[in-house]
Write an enzyme that holds these catalytic residues in place. Structure first.
Site, PDB file in Angstrom:
ATOM      1  N   LYS A 286      53.737 -35.039 107.776  1.00 55.96           N
ATOM      2  CA  LYS A 286      53.250 -33.915 108.576  1.00 55.96           C
ATOM      3  C   LYS A 286      53.072 -32.882 107.538  1.00 55.96           C
ATOM      4  CE  LYS A 286      54.575 -30.762 112.369  1.00 55.96           C
ATOM      5  NZ  LYS A 286      53.963 -29.658 111.705  1.00 55.96           N
ATOM      6  N   ARG A 291      45.474 -27.040 110.928  1.00 57.83           N
ATOM      7  CA  ARG A 291      44.805 -28.030 111.525  1.00 57.83           C
ATOM      8  C   ARG A 291      43.288 -27.967 111.611  1.00 57.83           C
ATOM      9  NH1 ARG A 291      46.931 -30.918 116.186  1.00 57.83           N
ATOM     10  NH2 ARG A 291      45.431 -32.570 116.784  1.00 57.83           N
ATOM     11  N   GLU A 336      44.192 -32.209 108.256  1.00 57.68           N
ATOM     12  CA  GLU A 336      45.029 -30.887 108.113  1.00 57.68           C
ATOM     13  C   GLU A 336      44.398 -30.595 106.811  1.00 57.68           C
ATOM     14  OE1 GLU A 336      47.168 -29.751 110.336  1.00 57.68           O
ATOM     15  OE2 GLU A 336      48.856 -28.481 109.289  1.00 57.68           O
ATOM     16  N   ARG A 448      50.565 -32.269 125.337  1.00 55.15           N
ATOM     17  CA  ARG A 448      51.575 -32.408 124.088  1.00 55.15           C
ATOM     18  C   ARG A 448      52.685 -33.422 124.874  1.00 55.15           C
ATOM     19  NH1 ARG A 448      53.721 -29.005 120.379  1.00 55.15           N
ATOM     20  NH2 ARG A 448      52.753 -27.019 121.187  1.00 55.15           N
TER      21      ARG A 448
END
Ligand code: AMP
Length: 594
Positions: A286, A291, A336, A448
Site C-alpha cells: 500500500k 491515487r 499510485e 468499498r
C-alpha cells in the site's frame, strides 16, 4: 400532465414540451412557462428534510424527476445532492463564506452581526440565511422580477465558475447579488446550502439511484451499474430520461470518462484478510501517495485524481511515460503516484502535495520532487471493458502492457506468516502497509467492500474535518493553531467533533492553515473561530476514549495531524460510525489482552 388551455386543439403539454394528440413524440422546444422554478426544488428539499423516511424520500424525488424537462434533469440531480456541478466537472465555484455572505447582507440590508446571531441560533448557514431573509424586508424593486428558474441558476453558477482574473471576487459577488435579489427566504436558504456544499437533507446518492430507477421504470441494478461508469449520477439520470434502459445499459468504461475508484475496507491482520478471502489473497504494497487513473487513447493521455479531477498538468513526466511506455492503443489503468527521495525511498505525502499545488513552477518541481508511478489495475483495453474480469486476469493483462512502468509489489499468499513477512517488508521499504485483494473479484467502481482490504500495522489514522480553531498562545498567538476535529455523521450529514489538537503542523503549514480558516470562518467566540467544514486532515492518535466532552460521546486521545488531505473533500472524511467501530475493536482487544 396538463391540458393545453390556450388552444382548442388536442395538444397536451407536460414539462417535456408539447405532445401532439395521440402521438407519443415530444417536440423539443420548451417554453419558459413549462420550466421548473428554483423555488419548487427548494420546497422539495424542505419536504425531504422533514420526512426522514427513506421510502417517502425516494417517492418524492421520483415524482419530481418525472415532472421535469429533460434539459433540467442533470442540474436537478446535482442540486438535490448538494453540488453545483457534476462530480468530476472542470467547473468550480470557488466561493468562500465571506464572498457569499456580503452579497446576501447587501440584498437584505443586514449587518454581519445579524448574520452571526442567526448562525448562533441555527448552527447552519442556510438556515441562518432563511431566518434573516424572513425577518427583513427586501427593498422593493421598481419592476416585478420573474422567479428564478432552475436552468437560470445553473447558468449563473457556470458564469461564476468561469470568472477569472482581476476583480474576480467583485464580479462573483455581483452574480451572487443578482441571484439573491431574485430569491425569497426558501430559495436563499438552498442557494447557500448548494454553494457551501452542506445540503443536510439526508438524501444521498444511494437514494437518488432508487429515485431514478423509480421515476423512469428501470431496474435498480442497471442504474447502479451505469453510475459506476458515467462519472456522475446526473449523467445517468439524463440518459435514463432520454434513452431509457437501453441507454443506461450501453454505458461502459471509455477513455477520458473517469470511473469511480474502487475502495478498500479495513482488516486488522493478514489472517483476517485470508479468512475473508476464503483461503487465498493477493497482497500488494500500500503506497502512501496519490491515487491516479490514467486514460490513454492514441497519442493523448489524461490523468484523473481520486476525486476524478483532471491532474494531467501537474505531472507531465507521468503522462509522457504513459504515452511512451504503456502498450495498447486505448487503455484505462490505475495506480499510485509517489514522490521518491534520492535514496529511492518514498518521501512523505507532503512533498507530493507540493507538486499538485505549484503547477506554474512545474519544471523546477520536477527536479526537486521526482515522481514515480506504480500501476496496480487495468480497467479497459482497446475497446474492451475489463471490470468484470477477476483481479488475477486484470493484473495479468496489466503485466503484459505495462512496458517500462513499474507495477506495485505483489504476493499471493495462503498462510498468515508469509503474509505478515510481506507486510513487514512493505513497512521496511517505507510504505504504509498492504492491500489484500480477493483473487477472483471483479473491479467494482465506487464500492468499498471486502474484496479489497487495507492492512496497516498500527491504529488506523482517521481523516477528519476541521470545524473550528483557536488562536494559540506565546509564539503561536498569531496563528489559528488549535483545531477542532470532526467526523461525518452519515445519518444527519452533520460534522461531530471527536477531538482537538495543536500538534503536527510546521510553522509554514500553520500560517497557510490560518489564512484558509480565516476565509472559511462563520462565527467568532472570543479566541475561537467556527468554520465551514472544508479542510480534511489525517489524524493519528493513541486511543479513542468514551467521553462526555463532545456530543457524540467519544474523544481521541493524543491526537496529532499527520498530513493535510487537500485531495479529500469533507464528504470523504471518516464517519462517526467508523470512529465507533475503532473504539469497539480497541475495547475488544483490551479484553483479549487482559
Ligand atoms: P484509503 O485512502 O486509506 O481508503 O486507502 C485506499 C487507497 O490506498 C487507495 O485509494 C489508493 O490511493 C491507495 N493505494 C496504495 N497502494 C494501493 C494498491 N496497491 N492498491 C490499491 N490502492 C492502493
Amino acid at each position: 400532465m396538463r391540458e393545453c388551455v390556450s388552444t382548442s386543439c388536442s395538444c397536451v403539454r407536460s414539462r417535456k414540451g408539447f405532445r401532439l394528440g395521440g402521438n407519443n413524440r415530444y417536440l423539443t422546444f420548451s417554453p419558459s412557462f413549462l420550466l421548473m422554478k428554483f423555488r419548487e426544488i427548494a420546497e422539495l428539499c424542505e419536504k425531504l428534510e422533514k420526512t426522514g423516511k427513506r421510502n417517502k424520500m425516494v417517492e418524492l424525488c421520483a415524482d419530481f424527476l418525472k415532472r421535469l424537462n429533460p434539459s433540467e434533469i442533470g442540474s436537478v440531480v446535482c442540486i438535490l445532492l448538494g453540488r453545483p456541478f457534476p462530480r468530476g466537472s472542470w467547473e468550480k465555484l470557488e466561493i468562500n463564506w465571506m464572498i457569499l455572505r456580503d452579497p446576501i447582507l447587501r440584498v437584505i440590508k443586514a449587518r454581519p452581526e445579524d448574520m452571526e446571531t442567526a448562525i448562533g441560533k441555527t448552527g447552519d448557514l442556510g438556515a441562518a440565511t432563511y431566518l434573516l431573509f424572513k425577518s427583513r424586508q427586501k427593498p422593493q424593486r421598481l419592476f416585478i422580477e420573474s422567479p428564478l428558474e432552475i436552468l437560470e441558476v445553473r447558468d449563473i453558477f457556470l458564469k461564476i465558475a468561469r470568472v477569472k482574473g482581476p476583480r474576480a471576487r467583485e464580479r462573483k459577488e455581483r452574480f451572487l447579488e443578482g441571484l439573491f435579489a431574485r430569491s425569497g427566504p426558501l430559495e436563499a436558504k438552498y442557494l447557500v446550502k448548494i454553494i457551501t456544499g452542506e445540503m443536510r437533507t439526508g438524501f444521498r446518492e444511494g437514494l437518488m439511484r432508487l429515485a431514478i430507477a423509480k421515476a423512469f421504470g428501470l431496474p435498480e441494478e442497471a442504474v447502479m451499474r451505469a453510475c459506476m461508469f458515467a462519472g456522475d449520477i446526473s449523467r445517468v439520470a439524463e440518459i435514463a430520461a432520454k434513452r431509457g434502459e437501453a441507454g443506461i445499459r450501453s454505458l461502459k468504461p471509455f477513455p477520458f470518462r473517469p470511473i469511480q475508484p474502487m475502495l478498500a475496507k479495513v482488516a486488522e491482520s493478514v489472517e483476517e484478510a485470508i479468512n475473508l478471502h476464503e483461503g487465498t489473497t493477493a497482497l500488494e504494497y500500500k503506497l502512501d501517495g496519490a491515487r491516479v487513473q490514467v486514460h490513454k487513447s492514441g497519442g493523448k493521455v489524461r490523468i484523473f485524481s481520486r476525486n476524478l479531477t483532471d491532474v494531467t498538468g501537474s505531472m507531465p513526466e507521468i503522462s509522457n511515460q504513459i504515452s511512451r511506455e504503456l502498450a495498447g492503443r486505448r487503455a484505462i489503468a490505475e495506480g499510485e503516484v509517489i514522490a521518491v527521495g534520492r535514496d529511492g525511498f518514498p518521501l512523505p505525502f507532503q512533498y507530493l502535495l507540493q507538486r499538485f499545488r505549484r503547477e506554474r513552477k512545474i519544471r523546477e518541481m520536477m527536479r526537486e520532487v521526482p515522481l514515480e508511478l506504480q500501476l496496480f489495475d487495468l480497467l479497459y483495453l482497446n475497446g474492451r471493458s475489463l471490470v468484470d474480469l477477476p483481479y488475477t486476469q486484470r493484473r495479468g493483462l496489466l503485466e503484459e502492457i505495462a512496458g517500462g512502468v513499474k507495477l506495485t509489489e505483489q504476493l499471493i499468499v495462503h498462510d498468515p506468516q508469509g503474509g505478515e513477512r510481506f507486510l513487514n517488508q512493505a513497512i521496511r521499504g517505507g510504505h504504509e502497509g498492504v492491500i489484500a485483494k480477493k483473487p477472483d473479484s471483479p473491479y467494482i467502481p465506487g464500492a468499498r467492500e471486502n474484496a479489497w482490504l487495507k492492512i496497516k500495522p498500527t491504529l488506523e489514522p482517521l481523516d477528519l474535518v476541521i470545524v473550528g480553531a483557536e488562536f494559540g498562545y506565546g509564539r503561536r498567538h498569531k496563528w489559528l493553531s488549535d483545531y477542532y476535529l470532526a467526523a461525518r455523521d452519515e445519518k444527519t450529514g452533520k460534522y461531530e467533533i471527536v477531538g482537538k489538537t495543536f500538534k503536527g503542523l510546521t510553522d509554514a503549514e500553520l500560517q497557510e492553515m490560518t489564512d484558509k480558516l480565516k476565509e472559511l470562518g462563520v462565527r467568532r467566540e472570543g479566541r475561537r473561530v467556527w468554520v465551514q467544514p472544508s479542510i480534511v486532515v489525517e489524524v493519528a492518535y493513541n486511543e479513542i476514549q468514551r467521553s462526555s466532552k463532545y456530543p457524540c460521546g467519544m474523544a481521541l486521545r493524543f491526537a496529532r495531524i499527520t498530513r493535510i488531505r487537500n485531495d479529500k473533500s469533507p464528504q470523504d472524511a471518516d464517519t462517526v460510525e467508523r470512529v465507533g467501530e475503532i473504539y469497539a475493536k480497541q475495547a475488544k482487544r483490551r479484553v483479549r489482552n487482559r
